[in-house]
Every structure is written in C-alpha cells, then in structure tokens.
Design a protein around this motif. Structure first.
Motif, PDB file in Angstrom:
ATOM      1  N   GLY A  76       0.800  -1.216   0.000  1.00  0.00           N
ATOM      2  CA  GLY A  76       0.000   0.000   0.000  1.00  0.00           C
ATOM      3  C   GLY A  76       0.829   1.261   0.000  1.00  0.00           C
ATOM      4  O   GLY A  76       0.271   2.371  -0.016  1.00  0.00           O
ATOM      5  N   LEU A  77       2.143   1.139   0.007  1.00  0.00           N
ATOM      6  CA  LEU A  77       2.999   2.318  -0.027  1.00  0.00           C
ATOM      7  C   LEU A  77       2.890   2.977  -1.405  1.00  0.00           C
ATOM      8  O   LEU A  77       3.211   2.352  -2.417  1.00  0.00           O
ATOM      9  CB  LEU A  77       4.449   1.927   0.251  1.00  0.00           C
ATOM     10  CG  LEU A  77       5.423   3.076   0.486  1.00  0.00           C
ATOM     11  CD1 LEU A  77       5.151   3.740   1.832  1.00  0.00           C
ATOM     12  CD2 LEU A  77       6.863   2.580   0.427  1.00  0.00           C
ATOM     13  N   PRO A  78       2.464   4.231  -1.474  1.00  0.00           N
ATOM     14  CA  PRO A  78       2.193   4.858  -2.779  1.00  0.00           C
ATOM     15  C   PRO A  78       3.454   5.409  -3.453  1.00  0.00           C
ATOM     16  O   PRO A  78       3.590   6.616  -3.669  1.00  0.00           O
ATOM     17  CB  PRO A  78       1.218   5.981  -2.414  1.00  0.00           C
ATOM     18  CG  PRO A  78       1.615   6.379  -1.032  1.00  0.00           C
ATOM     19  CD  PRO A  78       2.078   5.114  -0.347  1.00  0.00           C
ATOM     20  N   VAL A  79       4.353   4.524  -3.822  1.00  0.00           N
ATOM     21  CA  VAL A  79       5.622   4.953  -4.423  1.00  0.00           C
ATOM     22  C   VAL A  79       5.399   5.713  -5.722  1.00  0.00           C
ATOM     23  O   VAL A  79       6.131   6.649  -6.045  1.00  0.00           O
ATOM     24  CB  VAL A  79       6.533   3.727  -4.664  1.00  0.00           C
ATOM     25  CG1 VAL A  79       7.849   4.150  -5.307  1.00  0.00           C
ATOM     26  CG2 VAL A  79       6.803   2.997  -3.359  1.00  0.00           C
ATOM     27  N   ASP A  80       4.374   5.321  -6.496  1.00  0.00           N
ATOM     28  CA  ASP A  80       4.128   5.942  -7.795  1.00  0.00           C
ATOM     29  C   ASP A  80       3.088   7.052  -7.741  1.00  0.00           C
ATOM     30  O   ASP A  80       2.642   7.525  -8.787  1.00  0.00           O
ATOM     31  CB  ASP A  80       3.685   4.871  -8.801  1.00  0.00           C
ATOM     32  CG  ASP A  80       4.824   3.925  -9.153  1.00  0.00           C
ATOM     33  OD1 ASP A  80       5.975   4.396  -9.218  1.00  0.00           O
ATOM     34  OD2 ASP A  80       4.561   2.728  -9.340  1.00  0.00           O
ATOM     35  N   MET A  81       2.716   7.488  -6.549  1.00  0.00           N
ATOM     36  CA  MET A  81       1.721   8.549  -6.430  1.00  0.00           C
ATOM     37  C   MET A  81       2.263   9.854  -7.025  1.00  0.00           C
ATOM     38  O   MET A  81       3.433  10.192  -6.803  1.00  0.00           O
ATOM     39  CB  MET A  81       1.359   8.751  -4.951  1.00  0.00           C
ATOM     40  CG  MET A  81       0.268   9.785  -4.711  1.00  0.00           C
ATOM     41  SD  MET A  81      -0.231   9.860  -2.957  1.00  0.00           S
ATOM     42  CE  MET A  81       1.305  10.459  -2.211  1.00  0.00           C
ATOM     43  N   PRO A  82       1.463  10.578  -7.783  1.00  0.00           N
ATOM     44  CA  PRO A  82       1.924  11.864  -8.332  1.00  0.00           C
ATOM     45  C   PRO A  82       2.402  12.789  -7.222  1.00  0.00           C
ATOM     46  O   PRO A  82       1.788  12.881  -6.164  1.00  0.00           O
ATOM     47  CB  PRO A  82       0.670  12.422  -9.011  1.00  0.00           C
ATOM     48  CG  PRO A  82      -0.159  11.220  -9.337  1.00  0.00           C
ATOM     49  CD  PRO A  82       0.085  10.250  -8.220  1.00  0.00           C
ATOM     50  N   GLY A  83       3.512  13.470  -7.487  1.00  0.00           N
ATOM     51  CA  GLY A  83       4.060  14.404  -6.514  1.00  0.00           C
ATOM     52  C   GLY A  83       5.104  13.819  -5.589  1.00  0.00           C
ATOM     53  O   GLY A  83       5.758  14.552  -4.848  1.00  0.00           O
ATOM     54  N   VAL A  84       5.288  12.490  -5.635  1.00  0.00           N
ATOM     55  CA  VAL A  84       6.306  11.867  -4.789  1.00  0.00           C
ATOM     56  C   VAL A  84       7.692  12.189  -5.341  1.00  0.00           C
ATOM     57  O   VAL A  84       7.978  11.939  -6.514  1.00  0.00           O
ATOM     58  CB  VAL A  84       6.110  10.342  -4.704  1.00  0.00           C
ATOM     59  CG1 VAL A  84       7.325   9.671  -4.059  1.00  0.00           C
ATOM     60  CG2 VAL A  84       4.864  10.012  -3.904  1.00  0.00           C
ATOM     61  N   GLU A  85       8.545  12.745  -4.500  1.00  0.00           N
ATOM     62  CA  GLU A  85       9.906  13.069  -4.913  1.00  0.00           C
ATOM     63  C   GLU A  85      10.963  12.328  -4.112  1.00  0.00           C
ATOM     64  O   GLU A  85      12.098  12.195  -4.577  1.00  0.00           O
ATOM     65  CB  GLU A  85      10.137  14.583  -4.795  1.00  0.00           C
ATOM     66  CG  GLU A  85       9.278  15.401  -5.751  1.00  0.00           C
ATOM     67  CD  GLU A  85       9.651  16.873  -5.758  1.00  0.00           C
ATOM     68  OE1 GLU A  85      10.813  17.193  -5.399  1.00  0.00           O
ATOM     69  OE2 GLU A  85       8.789  17.700  -6.125  1.00  0.00           O
ATOM     70  N   TYR A  86      10.603  11.861  -2.906  1.00  0.00           N
ATOM     71  CA  TYR A  86      11.587  11.177  -2.071  1.00  0.00           C
ATOM     72  C   TYR A  86      10.988   9.924  -1.439  1.00  0.00           C
ATOM     73  O   TYR A  86       9.804   9.898  -1.067  1.00  0.00           O
ATOM     74  CB  TYR A  86      12.078  12.090  -0.935  1.00  0.00           C
ATOM     75  CG  TYR A  86      13.022  13.173  -1.403  1.00  0.00           C
ATOM     76  CD1 TYR A  86      14.403  12.937  -1.498  1.00  0.00           C
ATOM     77  CD2 TYR A  86      12.539  14.429  -1.758  1.00  0.00           C
ATOM     78  CE1 TYR A  86      15.260  13.935  -1.931  1.00  0.00           C
ATOM     79  CE2 TYR A  86      13.393  15.430  -2.183  1.00  0.00           C
ATOM     80  CZ  TYR A  86      14.754  15.168  -2.266  1.00  0.00           C
ATOM     81  OH  TYR A  86      15.602  16.152  -2.702  1.00  0.00           O
ATOM     82  N   LEU A  87      11.823   8.911  -1.317  1.00  0.00           N
ATOM     83  CA  LEU A  87      11.519   7.711  -0.550  1.00  0.00           C
ATOM     84  C   LEU A  87      12.372   7.788   0.719  1.00  0.00           C
ATOM     85  O   LEU A  87      13.606   7.872   0.641  1.00  0.00           O
ATOM     86  CB  LEU A  87      11.867   6.457  -1.353  1.00  0.00           C
ATOM     87  CG  LEU A  87      11.404   5.124  -0.753  1.00  0.00           C
ATOM     88  CD1 LEU A  87       9.884   5.003  -0.852  1.00  0.00           C
ATOM     89  CD2 LEU A  87      12.065   3.959  -1.497  1.00  0.00           C
ATOM     90  N   ILE A  88      11.731   7.790   1.876  1.00  0.00           N
ATOM     91  CA  ILE A  88      12.424   7.985   3.153  1.00  0.00           C
ATOM     92  C   ILE A  88      12.436   6.669   3.923  1.00  0.00           C
ATOM     93  O   ILE A  88      11.379   6.052   4.132  1.00  0.00           O
ATOM     94  CB  ILE A  88      11.735   9.083   3.987  1.00  0.00           C
ATOM     95  CG1 ILE A  88      11.700  10.387   3.196  1.00  0.00           C
ATOM     96  CG2 ILE A  88      12.443   9.269   5.324  1.00  0.00           C
ATOM     97  CD1 ILE A  88      10.880  11.477   3.860  1.00  0.00           C
TER      98      ILE A  88
END
Length: 227
Positions: A76-88
């Motif tokens: 359920g982690l929205p890695v491809d959601m629009p506006g995502v710039e960083y994975l923390i």
C-alpha cells in the motif's frame, strides 16, 4: 558507606569508559568497503534527515529507485503517487518505532525495550519536495555507483518471504508510509543511527566507528567524509 563509595567509583569508571568509546567512535574513521569511492561528487545527492534521537535516509525518486523498491507497493505504499519526490527509509526498534509516532505518544514499555533489546523494523514513507537547507536536513553527494550500493544495502535489510518484503499490517502512521520486518536486533548501542551510518558507508560516505546519536553521526561525517 564503603558500598556506596564502590558504587560511585564503578559508575564513574563506567562513565569514563563510555566517554572514551564515544570519542573513539566519532574521531576514528571506519574504513569504506570500496576505498576508491571515498571521494565523491558527480552531482548525485541523497539526504540525511535527523531529529534529536533518530536519522533517516531520503532517496530522490527516479527510475532506479522505483524499480529497486517496486516490491514495497503491494503493502500500500504509494511509491508511484503523483508528486512523490523522495523515498524515506529508517531502521529502528519495533516497539518504540511503531508505538511512538509523536513525542506525545512516548510510554515506559517501548522506551524500556529501546534501551535494552527489541526486534527491528524498517519504516518507509514517501514525501514531496524537501528543503535541503532545512536545519534537520543534510545533503550528501554520492556517486551513481555508490548510490546503487546503498540501495542494495537497504534492500538487504528487509526480511523477505518468497522474495517479497514482509509488511506489518495495521502499523502505518498514515496513508503515505508502511512498516516492514527488518533484519537484526535493535538495542541502545547498535540502533537506528548506527544502521544509517552503515547504509551511508555502503554508498561511499565515510563515518566514525560508532555513532549511536544523530549529533555524533553528523560530527563524524564532518570529520571524515571527503565531499
């Protein structure tokens, strides 16, 4: 009276030993796995995020990061959601990390487990723009190859079942994060900040031998990392 004097001497000796260990941990550099990568600066950048007790690594989301962490999406982690710039990504003790989303949620049992020993988890979240000039953010330059090794080291920290990371249901703070089972046991001496330091070294960022606090990790990078 003699017993009290002995206890006082013992505590004094323990404090001295701890101060010596902390000093050596910060001021003595830890060797990199690939010494040739010690000098970096090809324009690739990751972020070190810190609060008073914990550090995270923020990876700019690009095709390499999306591909490397695509197996987190089923949780359920929205890695491809629009506006995502960083994975923390951060590593920590299961009880304290999951049960303490804010300072107001601190309770005795999770704190006790954090000070002794606990199972570990990885917390992964997504974020939009992050201001690299913010006081809690430290940009670090790494090579493309170094970042690839850092990503591989982070991926190797996940417990897997059938090749997939094991998500922990019902533990997320919100819609944009998830917790996963992690390798290794957590304790006060080998905790979240020593894990962060190990991931940074995998990417070519030199740190001290032992940096259990964010402030010590930051100082050791100042001393040893040739950026």
């Amino acid at each position: 009276m003699r017993f009290a004097i002995k206890v006082t001497k013992w505590m004094g000796g323990l404090m001295v030993a701890l101060l010596v260990a902390l000093s050596m941990g910060v001021f003595v550099p830890r060797p990199l796995a690939s010494p040739a990568e010690a000098s970096v600066g090809d324009g690739t950048q990751i972020l070190l995020l810190a609060n008073p007790i914990h550090t995270d690594i923020a990876l700019p989301v690009d095709d390499e990061v999306r591909a490397a962490f695509a197996d987190l999406a089923p949780s359920g982690l929205p890695v491809d959601m629009p506006g995502v710039e960083y994975l923390i990504i951060g590593w920590g003790g299961r009880s304290f990390y999951i049960e303490t989303p804010t300072w107001g949620d601190i309770r005795p049992l999770p704190v006790l487990k954090a000070l002794t020993i606990d199972r570990s988890v990885l917390h992964v979240s997504v974020a939009g723009p992050i201001d690299p000039a913010h006081p809690t953010v430290r940009p670090l330059a790494v090579t493309q190859e170094g970042r690839g090794r850092m990503i591989a080291a982070i991926r190797a920290s996940f417990v897997r079942d059938g090749g997939s990371p094991v998500a922990i249901p019902g533990t997320a703070y919100g819609f944009d994060d998830a917790f996963f089972e992690a390798k290794g046991a957590f304790n006060a001496f080998l905790g979240c900040n020593t894990w962060t330091a190990a991931m940074l070294r995998a990417g070519g960022v030199r740190t001290g031998w032992w940096t259990p606090l964010p402030q010590l990790l930051d100082l050791s990078i100042d001393l040893h990392h040739d950026a």
